[in-house]
Scaffold this motif. Structure first.
Motif, short mmCIF file in Angstrom:
data_model
loop_
_atom_site.label_atom_id
_atom_site.label_comp_id
_atom_site.label_asym_id
_atom_site.label_seq_id
_atom_site.Cartn_x
_atom_site.Cartn_y
_atom_site.Cartn_z
N ARG A 148 0.83 -1.21 0.00
CA ARG A 148 0.00 0.00 0.00
C ARG A 148 0.86 1.25 0.00
NH1 ARG A 148 -4.33 -1.23 4.67
NH2 ARG A 148 -5.40 0.59 3.86
N GLN A 149 1.99 1.22 0.71
CA GLN A 149 2.90 2.36 0.70
C GLN A 149 3.46 2.58 -0.70
OE1 GLN A 149 5.64 1.14 3.76
NE2 GLN A 149 4.55 2.25 5.37
N THR A 150 3.75 1.50 -1.41
CA THR A 150 4.25 1.62 -2.78
C THR A 150 3.20 2.27 -3.67
OG1 THR A 150 5.66 -0.33 -2.55
CG2 THR A 150 5.07 0.32 -4.79
N MET A 151 1.94 1.88 -3.52
CA MET A 151 0.87 2.44 -4.36
C MET A 151 0.66 3.92 -4.11
SD MET A 151 -2.07 -0.48 -4.72
CE MET A 151 -2.14 -0.94 -3.01
N ARG A 152 0.98 4.37 -2.91
CA ARG A 152 0.80 5.80 -2.62
C ARG A 152 1.73 6.68 -3.46
NH1 ARG A 152 0.33 3.84 2.96
NH2 ARG A 152 -1.86 4.00 3.56
N LYS A 153 2.76 6.09 -4.03
CA LYS A 153 3.71 6.85 -4.85
C LYS A 153 3.20 7.04 -6.27
CE LYS A 153 7.55 4.76 -2.27
NZ LYS A 153 8.74 3.87 -2.38
N ASP A 154 2.19 6.28 -6.67
CA ASP A 154 1.68 6.36 -8.03
C ASP A 154 0.72 7.54 -8.16
OD1 ASP A 154 -0.18 5.75 -10.37
OD2 ASP A 154 1.31 4.15 -10.58
N LYS A 155 0.98 8.42 -9.12
CA LYS A 155 0.20 9.64 -9.27
C LYS A 155 -1.21 9.39 -9.81
CE LYS A 155 4.29 12.52 -9.96
NZ LYS A 155 5.03 13.42 -10.89
N GLY A 156 -1.45 8.21 -10.31
CA GLY A 156 -2.78 7.92 -10.84
C GLY A 156 -3.79 7.55 -9.78
N LEU A 157 -3.32 7.36 -8.53
CA LEU A 157 -4.19 6.92 -7.46
C LEU A 157 -4.39 8.05 -6.46
CD1 LEU A 157 -2.58 3.42 -6.89
CD2 LEU A 157 -4.43 4.03 -8.44
N SER A 158 -5.64 8.41 -6.21
CA SER A 158 -5.91 9.57 -5.37
C SER A 158 -6.16 9.22 -3.91
CB SER A 158 -7.14 10.32 -5.91
OG SER A 158 -8.26 9.47 -5.94
N GLY A 159 -6.42 7.97 -3.59
CA GLY A 159 -6.70 7.64 -2.19
C GLY A 159 -6.98 6.16 -2.03
N GLU A 160 -7.42 5.79 -0.80
CA GLU A 160 -7.64 4.38 -0.50
C GLU A 160 -8.70 3.75 -1.39
OE1 GLU A 160 -5.92 2.41 1.40
OE2 GLU A 160 -4.60 4.05 1.92
N LEU A 161 -9.69 4.53 -1.81
CA LEU A 161 -10.73 3.97 -2.66
C LEU A 161 -10.19 3.59 -4.03
CD1 LEU A 161 -13.80 6.22 -1.82
CD2 LEU A 161 -13.36 3.88 -1.11
N ASP A 162 -9.06 4.17 -4.45
CA ASP A 162 -8.40 3.76 -5.68
C ASP A 162 -7.43 2.61 -5.43
OD1 ASP A 162 -9.67 5.59 -7.26
OD2 ASP A 162 -8.05 7.07 -7.25
N ARG A 163 -6.78 2.63 -4.26
CA ARG A 163 -5.73 1.64 -3.99
C ARG A 163 -6.29 0.26 -3.67
NH1 ARG A 163 -3.83 6.09 -0.36
NH2 ARG A 163 -2.67 7.49 -1.73
N LEU A 164 -7.37 0.22 -2.92
CA LEU A 164 -7.89 -1.07 -2.47
C LEU A 164 -8.30 -1.98 -3.63
CD1 LEU A 164 -8.51 -2.91 -0.13
CD2 LEU A 164 -10.76 -1.86 0.05
N PRO A 165 -9.00 -1.46 -4.69
CA PRO A 165 -9.32 -2.36 -5.80
C PRO A 165 -8.09 -2.98 -6.45
CG PRO A 165 -10.62 -0.35 -5.94
CD PRO A 165 -9.61 -0.13 -4.86
N ILE A 166 -7.01 -2.21 -6.59
CA ILE A 166 -5.79 -2.75 -7.20
C ILE A 166 -5.22 -3.84 -6.32
CG2 ILE A 166 -3.41 -2.20 -7.86
CD1 ILE A 166 -4.51 0.62 -8.60
N LEU A 167 -5.09 -3.54 -5.04
CA LEU A 167 -4.55 -4.54 -4.12
C LEU A 167 -5.43 -5.79 -4.11
CD1 LEU A 167 -2.27 -4.98 -2.09
CD2 LEU A 167 -3.73 -3.97 -0.33
N THR A 168 -6.73 -5.58 -4.24
CA THR A 168 -7.66 -6.71 -4.19
C THR A 168 -7.56 -7.58 -5.44
OG1 THR A 168 -9.17 -5.42 -2.82
CG2 THR A 168 -10.06 -7.36 -3.86
N TRP A 169 -7.54 -6.98 -6.64
CA TRP A 169 -7.47 -7.83 -7.83
C TRP A 169 -6.12 -8.52 -7.95
CZ3 TRP A 169 -3.83 -7.29 -11.55
CH2 TRP A 169 -3.35 -6.05 -11.93
N VAL A 170 -5.07 -7.87 -7.47
CA VAL A 170 -3.76 -8.53 -7.48
C VAL A 170 -3.79 -9.75 -6.55
CG1 VAL A 170 -1.33 -8.26 -6.84
CG2 VAL A 170 -2.47 -6.46 -8.14
N MET A 171 -4.32 -9.57 -5.33
CA MET A 171 -4.41 -10.70 -4.40
C MET A 171 -5.38 -11.75 -4.92
SD MET A 171 -4.11 -9.36 -0.48
CE MET A 171 -5.59 -8.38 -0.44
#
Length: 523
Positions: A25-48
């Protein structure tokens, strides 16, 4: 002398997994395309999700080989996790983003073909459906919003460190996953209608007592809290291979029309051991009520339907003309009533339901009153549990209620049980939420009912008010606790005085009796 360095204890599985997910999740915070947890959680979820599926399928493949059976993977090479994500020196950067996002791309094996998401969306199961249909539906509404392929590769490498072959890791990750869901709930703000506090879910499942062999439905399942809790309740009842097959194939059903919650409920149920979740990805209200037949009905419905929303006109046409309303909660209540099994062999009460509703549903007039009239005349609304303010904090302070009803016949008595706020507090808050132990008194009362400071009953006939022509005027279920201070404040003065005099007479009678006994005088 310098102090000896104390050896740190080895990290537990829970700590290791939490560390992996936190780092990703800390790594995803560096990506400029993601604005917050609501953007990060779907990515983390589909990867898992893809990592979990690959581990599961490798385990199934090994079992099939040992049994001399043929195994076919739901996902074919080179789209399996092991082919592109776990491969040493795997694709990264722009090449990785293109492989995931584009309709056509250069694949990890050097060929040209559909990109990863395009391939997954077009999977089709065999007749009757299988996991390929689940995968296709999950990815139909998803997009990869990470722009930086190197950061995404870092996330993938971290998640590859989770091994879903260990039952201990599965249990630990399922708890960690529930924590992530709560965090998403906190980030969701007004979208919090998907989430019901765990103590409320557990209580509703406990008192409705799902039994193996029954069909259990949540038509607005969100991320699957009721279904997961029902599965936990059913698992100890499984004693044979046939019992396990019943639980896996014929017990739990849900509906969730929004793409992100649909992905989350699939992952949640898979993590908890349901191998092929049967979740309808479309609006549960899309079927005309008149077309719901016996084969569509279920034994138990557990749900917290969304409220405050509005449905499109096409949906309203599925309901009787005099019961059409834009209020989603009332539409779901009508659906739930029609979806319960009729009484029959082996079930005198027919199907049963436990439903969360806001206070407004209890006192609302108009169409709401007609829906409640139908409920009281044709269903047995035997219990209303009244929750205090703040149970759904921080989204709303409006008190909620739990309705329990079945199809055993028209309602006679309606029992109310009020859950008081914690001692010394007026309501629950986000930082001091409700605990399951606060249902203890209600659980003890449930099967041995008697009126007390928190429990009372009324006649259903006293709720329905009609005018001289027989037209329904109101159906007010917002009945205050007659033993509470709030109720006393709203009673007429003459009624209060009469009540006080009656209590005074009782007290004087008791005192006179004590006096006679002390004086040795028998009555």
């Amino acid at each position: 002398m310098p102090r000896k360095k104390t050896a740190e204890p080895p990290m537990t599985t829970a700590q290791q997994l939490a560390g992996i997910v936190k780092s990703a999740r800390q790594t995803m915070r560096k990506d400029k395309g993601l604005s917050g947890e609501l953007d990060r959680l779907p990515i983390l979820t589909w990867v898992m999700f893809l990592k979990f599926l690959d581990d599961l399928e490798q385990r199934r493949e090994t079992e099939a080989v040992l049994e001399g059976k043929t195994f076919r993977s739901a996902i074919e090479p080179p789209y399996r996790w092991r082919d592109w994500a776990a491969a040493e020196g795997g694709i990264t950067g722009d090449e990785l983003i293109a492989f995931i996002n584009q309709e056509r791309a250069i694949l990890p094996d050097g060929r040209e073909g559909p990109g990863l998401f395009a391939y997954l969306r077009n999977l089709q199961g065999a007749a009757g459906g299988d996991r390929r249909d689940v995968i296709a539906t999950v990815f139909m509404g998803l997009q990869n919003r990470m722009l930086n392929g190197y950061l995404l590769r870092d996330v993938i490498d971290k998640i590859d460190g989770i091994h879903f072959n260990s039952s201990e890791e599965m249990h630990t990750l399922s708890r960690l996953y529930e924590t992530m869901l709560r965090e998403m709930r906190d980030a969701a703000g007004d979208s919090g209608e998907f989430y019901t506090p765990r103590p409320v879910v557990r209580f509703m499942v406990e008192v409705t007592d799902p039994r193996l062999g029954e069909t259990i439905l949540d038509p607005a399942c969100g991320t699957g809290g009721f279904l997961v809790e029902a599965m936990r309740h059913l698992e100890p009842q499984c004693r044979t291979v046939e019992d396990r097959a019943t639980l896996q194939n014929n017990s739990l059903y849900g509906g969730e029309a929004k793409p992100l919650p649909y992905l989350l409920v699939q992952m949640n149920l898979l993590l908890h051991g349901l191998e092929y979740p049967r979740i309808d990805p479309q609006n549960s209200l899309r079927f005309p009520l008149r077309e719901i037949g016996d084969r569509d009905r279920v034994d138990l419905i557990l749900t917290n339907p969304p409220f405050g929303g509005e449905e499109e006109k096409g949906i309203l046409g599925n309901f009787p003309e005099d019961l059409r309303t834009a209020e989603t909660a009332l539409l779901f209540l009508q659906l739930i009533m029609r979806k319960l099994k009729r009484p029959g062999p082996g079930s005198d009460q027919g199907g049963r339901a436990a439903v969360v509703v806001p206070n407004g549903t209890l006192f609302a007039d108009g169409i709401a009153a007609r829906v409640k009239e139908d409920l009281l005349k044709h269903y047995n609304l035997h219990t209303i549990v009244r929750l205090p303010e703040g149970v759904f904090a921080p989204y709303t302070d409006i008190p909620a209620n739990l309705l329990f009803f079945d199809r055993s016949g028209p309602t006679g008595d309606i029992w109310f049980h009020q859950i008081p706020p914690p001692e010394g507090r007026k309501k629950y808050t986000k930082t001091k939420p409700m605990e399951y132990t606060e249902f203890d008194a209600c659980l003890a009362w449930w099967n041995r009912r008697a009126e007390n400071a928190q429990a009372w009953k009324i006649r259903a006939a006293d709720v329905l008010k009609y005018d001289q022509t027989g037209k329904l005027l109101s159906a007010n279920l917002d009945i205050k606790n007659p033993n509470s201070l709030e109720s006393l404040e709203h009673r007429p003065p003459e009624e209060l005085i009469a009540d006080m005099l009656e209590k005074e007479r009782r007290v004087m009678g008791v005192m006179e009796e004590i006096g006679r006994r002390l004086a040795g005088v028998t009555p």
